[in-house]
Design an enzyme around this catalytic site. Sequence first.
Site, mmCIF file in Angstrom:
data_model
loop_
_atom_site.group_PDB
_atom_site.id
_atom_site.type_symbol
_atom_site.label_atom_id
_atom_site.label_comp_id
_atom_site.label_asym_id
_atom_site.label_seq_id
_atom_site.Cartn_x
_atom_site.Cartn_y
_atom_site.Cartn_z
ATOM 1 N N GLU A 171 100.823 39.791 -32.026
ATOM 2 C CA GLU A 171 100.087 40.972 -31.547
ATOM 3 C C GLU A 171 100.332 41.316 -30.079
ATOM 4 O OE1 GLU A 171 95.998 40.261 -32.636
ATOM 5 O OE2 GLU A 171 96.499 40.029 -34.754
ATOM 6 N N ASN A 213 104.785 38.549 -35.143
ATOM 7 C CA ASN A 213 103.769 38.949 -36.126
ATOM 8 C C ASN A 213 102.821 39.981 -35.517
ATOM 9 O OD1 ASN A 213 102.423 38.416 -38.715
ATOM 10 N ND2 ASN A 213 100.769 37.519 -37.517
ATOM 11 N N HIS A 249 96.562 44.366 -42.999
ATOM 12 C CA HIS A 249 95.115 44.444 -43.219
ATOM 13 C C HIS A 249 94.798 45.900 -43.533
ATOM 14 C CE1 HIS A 249 94.315 40.372 -41.850
ATOM 15 N NE2 HIS A 249 95.011 40.599 -40.757
ATOM 16 N N GLU A 278 99.293 38.536 -43.665
ATOM 17 C CA GLU A 278 97.824 38.411 -43.647
ATOM 18 C C GLU A 278 97.194 39.434 -44.580
ATOM 19 O OE1 GLU A 278 96.276 38.422 -39.624
ATOM 20 O OE2 GLU A 278 97.927 37.195 -38.890
ATOM 21 N N ASP A 280 95.198 41.727 -46.828
ATOM 22 C CA ASP A 280 93.912 41.939 -47.493
ATOM 23 C C ASP A 280 93.702 43.439 -47.573
ATOM 24 O OD1 ASP A 280 93.146 42.444 -44.822
ATOM 25 O OD2 ASP A 280 91.868 40.672 -44.683
HETATM 26 O O1 G3I Z 1 83.704 27.821 -36.113
HETATM 27 C C1 G3I Z 1 82.800 28.562 -35.292
HETATM 28 C C2 G3I Z 1 81.381 28.213 -35.582
HETATM 29 O O2 G3I Z 1 81.162 26.855 -35.245
HETATM 30 C C3 G3I Z 1 80.460 29.120 -34.796
HETATM 31 O O3 G3I Z 1 79.147 28.860 -35.132
HETATM 32 C C4 G3I Z 1 80.764 30.563 -35.084
HETATM 33 C C5 G3I Z 1 79.918 31.515 -34.244
HETATM 34 O O4 G3I Z 1 80.500 32.776 -34.131
HETATM 35 O O5 G3I Z 1 82.128 30.816 -34.804
HETATM 36 C C6 G3I Z 1 83.006 30.018 -35.577
HETATM 37 O O6 G3I Z 1 84.345 30.363 -35.222
HETATM 38 C C7 G3I Z 1 84.831 31.600 -35.673
HETATM 39 C C8 G3I Z 1 86.106 31.354 -36.444
HETATM 40 O O7 G3I Z 1 86.683 32.589 -36.835
HETATM 41 C C9 G3I Z 1 85.887 30.526 -37.704
HETATM 42 O O8 G3I Z 1 85.099 31.232 -38.613
HETATM 43 C C10 G3I Z 1 85.101 32.475 -34.469
HETATM 44 O O9 G3I Z 1 83.895 32.810 -33.827
HETATM 45 C C11 G3I Z 1 85.802 33.739 -34.912
HETATM 46 O O10 G3I Z 1 86.202 34.457 -33.771
HETATM 47 C C12 G3I Z 1 87.019 33.399 -35.726
HETATM 48 O O11 G3I Z 1 87.585 34.595 -36.210
HETATM 49 C C13 G3I Z 1 88.937 34.500 -36.591
HETATM 50 C C14 G3I Z 1 89.692 35.589 -35.891
HETATM 51 O O12 G3I Z 1 91.050 35.561 -36.309
HETATM 52 C C15 G3I Z 1 89.657 35.441 -34.385
HETATM 53 O O13 G3I Z 1 90.418 36.423 -33.796
HETATM 54 C C16 G3I Z 1 89.032 34.672 -38.087
HETATM 55 O O14 G3I Z 1 88.457 33.551 -38.740
HETATM 56 C C17 G3I Z 1 90.499 34.781 -38.503
HETATM 57 O O15 G3I Z 1 90.565 35.159 -39.847
HETATM 58 C C18 G3I Z 1 91.157 35.855 -37.670
HETATM 59 O O16 G3I Z 1 92.519 35.904 -38.037
HETATM 60 C C19 G3I Z 1 93.272 36.901 -37.368
HETATM 61 C C20 G3I Z 1 94.677 36.361 -37.204
HETATM 62 O O17 G3I Z 1 94.640 35.131 -36.517
HETATM 63 C C21 G3I Z 1 95.563 37.359 -36.473
HETATM 64 N N1 G3I Z 1 95.537 38.651 -37.122
HETATM 65 C C22 G3I Z 1 94.241 39.198 -37.380
HETATM 66 C C23 G3I Z 1 93.361 38.223 -38.156
HETATM 67 C C24 G3I Z 1 92.038 38.831 -38.500
HETATM 68 O O18 G3I Z 1 91.289 39.091 -37.356
#
Ligand code: G3I
Length: 477
Positions: A171, A213, A249, A278, A280
């Site tokens: 990105e 990516n 996405h 990715e 969906d």
């Molecule tokens: O694990 C913690 C948890 O302990 C806490 O209580 C909670 C509170 O917000 O956060 C949890 O972590 C989160 C994590 O996902 C696991 O669920 C983070 O806040 C959250 O920011 C994180 O989001 C991820 C996101 O990337 C961050 O940018 C998504 O899971 C993940 O699917 C997403 O993936 C991205 C790719 O890497 C890049 N392309 C876009 C894609 C979708 O956004």
Amino acid sequence: MDKVLARGSGSSVARPRARTALATAVAGAAVIAGTVAVASSASAGTTLGASAAESGRYFGTAVAANKLSDSTYVGILNREFNMATPENEMKWDATEPSQGQFNYSNADRIVNHAQANGMRVRGHALAWHSQQPGWAQNLSGTALRQAMTNHVTQVATYYKGKIYAWDVVNEAFADGGTGARRDSNLQRTGNDWIEVAFRAARAADPGAKLCYNDYNTDGQNAKSNAVYAMVQDFKSRGVPIDCVGFQSHFNSASPVPSDYQANLQRFANLGVDVQITELDIEGSGTAQADNYNRVVRACLAVSRCTGITVWGIRDSDSWRASGTPLLFDGSGNKKAAYTSTLNALNGGGTTPPPTTAPPTTAPPTTAPPTTAPPTTPPPSGTGCTATLSNNQWQGGFVTNVTVRAGTNPVNGWAVTLTLPGGSIITNTWSAQPSGTSGTVTFRNVDYNRTIAAGQSTEFGFQGNGTAPTGTATCSAS
Ligand code: G3I
């Protein structure tokens, strides 16, 4: 067109929002980067992974380490998929929480699970503006550049030989019509940060494919044009890049682009693999199923599209669960989208035909009209038209050209237009230009030579100066 991430405390990023038979499955097969692995329990044609493998491709999913204790989740993972991408566990904040202190425990859980179950691994992601540890967010200049290079080297070395493809840089381009790099602390270390990351990754793990990516690059637009130009530049200068990932996405605000396949193809034509990384698609029922079918067929139609990864298993596992964008429902049941995806992988079209009986009404008994057919010739039957769509910014432009066949099919086409004085074309895709300034004729390339009657194809070019505003003439053969 933009959509805001649905969950995550630190993730308020605006986001846009689409037979070569293999050997039989081998339980516990060794996973060797760059070779085709086989899901241990998949049987051909009945699971996503095995069906994809029949054409030498993979079908993967994002995997979250903390779900590996969920038996429903793991059951589907092991049955259906032969590629795994750690959803968050290989990101910089997870693998190097303190500078120089590396933690691979959660990423290792996923890699070990994948290897034990005959899946390969896509590594995600070595260098990204988001999900950086706090210490890196606070660095700049040379210190950040060195920290990034060290991070790429350490992580890629640790996983050497275990990764099929790395998302080396994620990105790095801005949304909108500028085609500019995204502003970030990494970008502010100098425009060459991306190639530095790729070179470090190659040196650390020469066997892994190295990918760029991004999202909102799934069709031809200013952002994907800029990525295209970067890949073209890297190839011409020998910067190691092997693949481009298209996140894909999709939702109603950001649907599967009409030129999705053509866009994959134009990147593949640069000599890189393309991967859907990715996927969906928000929605439900037939509409969602049809979209999945289209995306899969687009990949299968591009020989260098080596595989598809969906961004999670069940709707409830998704980063945007409320949009129910995945192939399994929250209980792990297969959705219509699953069936249409499997059908596409097995060479089939979209959703099954309706099961309702055809109407039984008798045909009309009135005689057909006896009026003589018109004697005038069909209108503009043999030609084609070219329509320009410009995206102009200060000092530069991108022009997309739609070439449409008339009432007869086209078997080769050429579009001629005149650029304003001083304008220079720097990059063309999906056509071969006769020059870079003045009057230029663009001829079809192999894959878009034929256009069915009434249908269209697109090509485009990017340049410095002012976009062409006059008419373009199209001639067909
Ligand atoms: O694990 C913690 C948890 O302990 C806490 O209580 C909670 C509170 O917000 O956060 C949890 O972590 C989160 C994590 O996902 C696991 O669920 C983070 O806040 C959250 O920011 C994180 O989001 C991820 C996101 O990337 C961050 O940018 C998504 O899971 C993940 O699917 C997403 O993936 C991205 C790719 O890497 C890049 N392309 C876009 C894609 C979708 O956004």
